[in-house]
Write a protein that holds these residues in place. Structure first.
Motif, PDB file in Angstrom:
ATOM      1  N   THR A 233       0.822  -1.216   0.000  1.00  0.00           N
ATOM      2  CA  THR A 233       0.000   0.000   0.000  1.00  0.00           C
ATOM      3  C   THR A 233       0.853   1.261   0.000  1.00  0.00           C
ATOM      4  OG1 THR A 233      -0.107  -0.053   2.424  1.00  0.00           O
ATOM      5  CG2 THR A 233      -1.848  -1.195   1.194  1.00  0.00           C
ATOM      6  N   THR A 234       2.078   1.188   0.500  1.00  0.00           N
ATOM      7  CA  THR A 234       2.955   2.354   0.559  1.00  0.00           C
ATOM      8  C   THR A 234       3.637   2.542  -0.779  1.00  0.00           C
ATOM      9  OG1 THR A 234       3.357   1.938   2.906  1.00  0.00           O
ATOM     10  CG2 THR A 234       4.913   3.412   1.751  1.00  0.00           C
ATOM     11  N   PRO A 235       3.529   3.731  -1.406  1.00  0.00           N
ATOM     12  CA  PRO A 235       4.183   3.948  -2.703  1.00  0.00           C
ATOM     13  C   PRO A 235       5.696   3.910  -2.581  1.00  0.00           C
ATOM     14  CG  PRO A 235       3.312   6.012  -1.843  1.00  0.00           C
ATOM     15  CD  PRO A 235       2.792   4.935  -0.931  1.00  0.00           C
ATOM     16  N   ILE A 236       6.330   3.480  -3.645  1.00  0.00           N
ATOM     17  CA  ILE A 236       7.784   3.381  -3.659  1.00  0.00           C
ATOM     18  C   ILE A 236       8.368   4.711  -4.083  1.00  0.00           C
ATOM     19  CG2 ILE A 236       9.758   2.181  -4.694  1.00  0.00           C
ATOM     20  CD1 ILE A 236       7.943  -0.217  -5.100  1.00  0.00           C
TER      21      ILE A 236
END
Length: 248
Positions: A233-236
């Motif tokens: 869910t956390t963008p790179i």
């Protein structure tokens, strides 16, 4: 020993048929050129003087037709013998010719028996039966070829036609069968596939798993991807580093 190492072409495959044909044609040419007749060197059964034909009769022919009819089979069968049974080819040719001549000397009619047809029956009989006994797919194919091309010769081991030495044919046929059964040849063992082994397990075969009991193809479903502990869910965040070119 593998098939590729055993079934290998050599100069003897050509030399043996050439020598055999040249010898019988040279003898016939000498007879014509010098107007002599070698028929008395043939096998004359059950006489001491006639036993010399065991050695000389295969080289003597009564007519050009007789000579021509023996030439092509002699070339084909002797070449096949040397190529497919090279380790025992000399034994079959030499000792087989002598034994078939002796059988003719024992069972033949009181007449001069001449010609290479006894040798031809020896070769055809040996090649056919040896392929059957060996159970090698190439040699069995050769046996079938001999039956297809020369199978009609079998009738001439019987007294069905006058002027033909059926005794010589029968002697060659019996000798070929005898040598095929008792003469050992180091023939390569055919390669066995996994399904031919005694320990073969169909249930463990990956290929057969794609088929049901009725032989219908079963499409395999792709395995689900294994779960990971990564947080998707956390963008790179990607960081680029640039280095200034001072020369410019």
């Amino acid at each position: 020993m593998t098939d590729n190492n055993y079934f290998k072409f050599s100069n003897s495959v050509l030399l043996v048929p050439i020598i055999a044909v040249l010898s019988i044609w040279t003898v016939y040419w000498v007879e014509l050129q010098f107007k002599i007749n070698f028929n008395h060197f043939g096998v004359y059964p059950r006489t001491l003087s006639g036993i010399k034909g065991v050695f000389f009769s295969p080289f003597i022919h009564g007519s050009l037709k007789h000579l021509y009819s023996n030439t092509l089979p002699l070339v084909v069968l002797s070449a096949a013998l040397v190529y497919f049974y090279k380790p025992v080819a000399f034994k079959v040719l030499f000792y087989g010719t002598l034994l078939s001549g002796l059988i003719t000397w024992v069972i033949g009619r009181p007449s001069y028996h001449i010609g290479a047809s006894g040798v031809i029956y020896l070769l055809a009989s040996f090649i056919f039966f040896k392929g059957v006994f060996a159970k090698h797919f190439r040699l069995i194919a050769l046996s079938l070829f001999v039956v297809f091309v020369y199978g009609s010769m079998l009738w001439y081991i019987l007294p069905i036609k006058e002027g033909i030495s059926w005794e010589g044919h029968l002697g060659g046929f019996i000798t070929g069968l005898f040598f095929a059964y008792f003469l050992k040849a180091d023939i390569p063992i055919p390669k066995k596939y996994a399904w031919e082994e005694d320990s073969y397990n169909e249930e463990a075969d990956e290929f057969l798993r794609h088929f049901d009991e009725d032989g219908n193809f079963i499409e395999s479903t792709p395995e689900s991807e294994p779960e990971t502990d990564l947080d998707t869910t956390t963008p790179i965040k990607i960081t680029y580093h640039y280095k200034e070119n001072k020369e410019e």
